[in-house]
Design an enzyme around this catalytic site. Structure first.
Site, PDB file in Angstrom:
ATOM      1  N   GLU A 132      -5.372   4.841   5.668  1.00 44.93           N
ATOM      2  CA  GLU A 132      -5.112   4.596   4.257  1.00 44.93           C
ATOM      3  C   GLU A 132      -5.654   5.747   3.404  1.00 44.93           C
ATOM      4  O   GLU A 132      -5.156   6.016   2.317  1.00 44.93           O
ATOM      5  CB  GLU A 132      -5.765   3.274   3.813  1.00 44.93           C
ATOM      6  CG  GLU A 132      -5.354   2.827   2.436  1.00 44.93           C
ATOM      7  CD  GLU A 132      -5.666   1.364   2.158  1.00 44.93           C
ATOM      8  OE1 GLU A 132      -6.045   1.065   1.015  1.00 44.93           O
ATOM      9  OE2 GLU A 132      -5.539   0.536   3.066  1.00 44.93           O
ATOM     10  N   SER A 187     -11.562   0.775   2.819  1.00 43.22           N
ATOM     11  CA  SER A 187     -10.716   0.539   4.000  1.00 43.22           C
ATOM     12  C   SER A 187     -10.140   1.858   4.500  1.00 43.22           C
ATOM     13  O   SER A 187      -9.368   2.509   3.796  1.00 43.22           O
ATOM     14  CB  SER A 187      -9.577  -0.415   3.653  1.00 43.22           C
ATOM     15  OG  SER A 187     -10.084  -1.661   3.207  1.00 43.22           O
ATOM     16  N   ARG A 231       0.823  -1.224   0.000  1.00 44.44           N
ATOM     17  CA  ARG A 231       0.000   0.000   0.000  1.00 44.44           C
ATOM     18  C   ARG A 231       0.851   1.266   0.000  1.00 44.44           C
ATOM     19  O   ARG A 231       0.501   2.270   0.605  1.00 44.44           O
ATOM     20  CB  ARG A 231      -0.953   0.036   1.209  1.00 44.44           C
ATOM     21  CG  ARG A 231      -1.962  -1.085   1.252  1.00 44.44           C
ATOM     22  CD  ARG A 231      -2.914  -1.071   0.055  1.00 44.44           C
ATOM     23  NE  ARG A 231      -3.792  -2.232   0.118  1.00 44.44           N
ATOM     24  CZ  ARG A 231      -3.475  -3.443  -0.360  1.00 44.44           C
ATOM     25  NH1 ARG A 231      -2.299  -3.627  -0.958  1.00 44.44           N
ATOM     26  NH2 ARG A 231      -4.310  -4.447  -0.267  1.00 44.44           N
TER      27      ARG A 231
END
Length: 341
Positions: free
Chosen positions: A337, A241, A168
């Protein structure tokens, strides 16, 4: 296609973020090509102003009106650069919707991204976030990209190594605010066996007595799983998320698991272990909890939702409470995130 680009003032952003937050930005542009992008950075009107690149709006939290320039690139197009019996290289412009691009590949039997269906957002965000799901990351099929360096005002090419992809993460996320992705080239396989190694996929096929013998079947399975536990942003505002799954050293993991033997985990390279953030949040009692019009989704604790009329600041406050709770309980610092503005 107009060669001149207009800079809009006090532009509403409610329809451009999947949380559905009622925010505005001081300046707003929608460049259709690099020529118009150069025009924007040559404008004295926005000189010295903060700049944020907004794609599909599925990974951003506006906590207030944005006092700067928002660039919403609408670069469009998909082009085959190379093709033989086994492989195909596809160049896709950054403004294309990610799921639409995955379906483009599925319809042509180009294998690689069937595990990444229904991920919201545009293609330009894929390499920045190094998006991934169900055992596959975009870097697995990445070849190169073209980006506009907003500091030097020029186009640059980046190969896979230069992108510095991690879980990520990427060079472009680390150097936030410098690069605007213009297009990405992916190398995909033709008539390849799909990747079904991820536990949830394996269990799905076993439960439904389906043979995972095509990328279409894998895509259908992923759609089924995602829709069964994730809210549709068109029905309930969210940004997917909210937190990254934390990656910890083996010794930290073993200490936590000694007190939580049912904790799920994924072994990574070296002595690194990934722990599902949703599990940590759920164990802290947040799943389904609501504070005002902000809440944690009842089926997936990793997703914070807008039940209607919520302010970005309320969502931020809830996320801070969740982080503090997980830190106190497990000693793990969750990292957002989403981009918080």
């Amino acid at each position: 296609m107009s060669s001149h680009i207009s800079i809009k003032r006090d532009h509403p952003l409610k329809t451009l973020n999947t949380f559905g937050l009622d925010a505005k930005c001081s300046y707003f542009v929608e460049p259709q090509n690099v020529f118009q992008l150069n025009q924007v950075f040559s404008s004295p009107e926005i000189f010295g102003k903060p700049v944020f690149v907004l794609g599909g709006g599925s990974n951003v939290l506006f906590t207030a009106n944005y006092k700067g320039l928002i660039i919403h690139p609408v670069f469009k197009g998909i082009k085959i650069l190379f093709e033989n019996e086994q492989f195909v290289d596809v160049e896709v412009m950054a403004g294309e919707n990610w799921d639409a691009f995955v379906n483009y590949c599925l319809n042509r039997n180009y294998a690689g991204f069937e595990n990444l269906v229904l991920i919201p957002g545009n293609v330009g965000a894929a390499p920045i976030q190094n998006i991934g799901a169900y055992g596959v990351e975009q870097k697995d099929h990445f070849k190169s990209l073209t980006a506009f360096d907003m500091k030097e005002r020029k186009l640059l090419e980046f190969n896979k190594q230069e992108c510095d992809f991690e879980y990520r993460n990427s060079r472009f996320k680390k150097e936030k605010g410098r690069y605007l992705i213009v297009s990405v080239i992916y190398s995909l396989k033709k008539n390849a066996r799909p990747d079904t190694g991820y536990a949830a996929l394996h269990q799905h096929f076993k439960k439904h007595h389906v043979s995972p013998d095509s990328i279409q079947k894998v895509a259908d399975a992923v759609r089924f799983i995602r829709r069964s536990k994730l809210p549709d942003p068109d029905q309930l505002g969210n940004a997917g998320s909210f937190f990254k799954n934390p990656v910890v050293n083996l010794d930290v993991f073993e200490k936590i698991r000694s007190k939580n033997d049912q904790m799920p985990y994924y072994l990574l390279s070296g002595d690194q272990v990934k722990i599902p953030a949703g599990w940590l949040i759920e164990k802290c009692g947040w799943k389904g909890k609501r504070i005002g019009n902000a809440g944690v989704h009842e089926k997936q604790a990793l997703v914070i939702v807008n039940y209607g009329g919520v302010r970005g600041g309320e969502i931020l406050e809830l996320s801070i409470k969740i982080r503090e709770s997980v830190k106190q309980t497990f000693g793990i610092e969750l990292e957002a995130e989403v981009n918080i503005l």
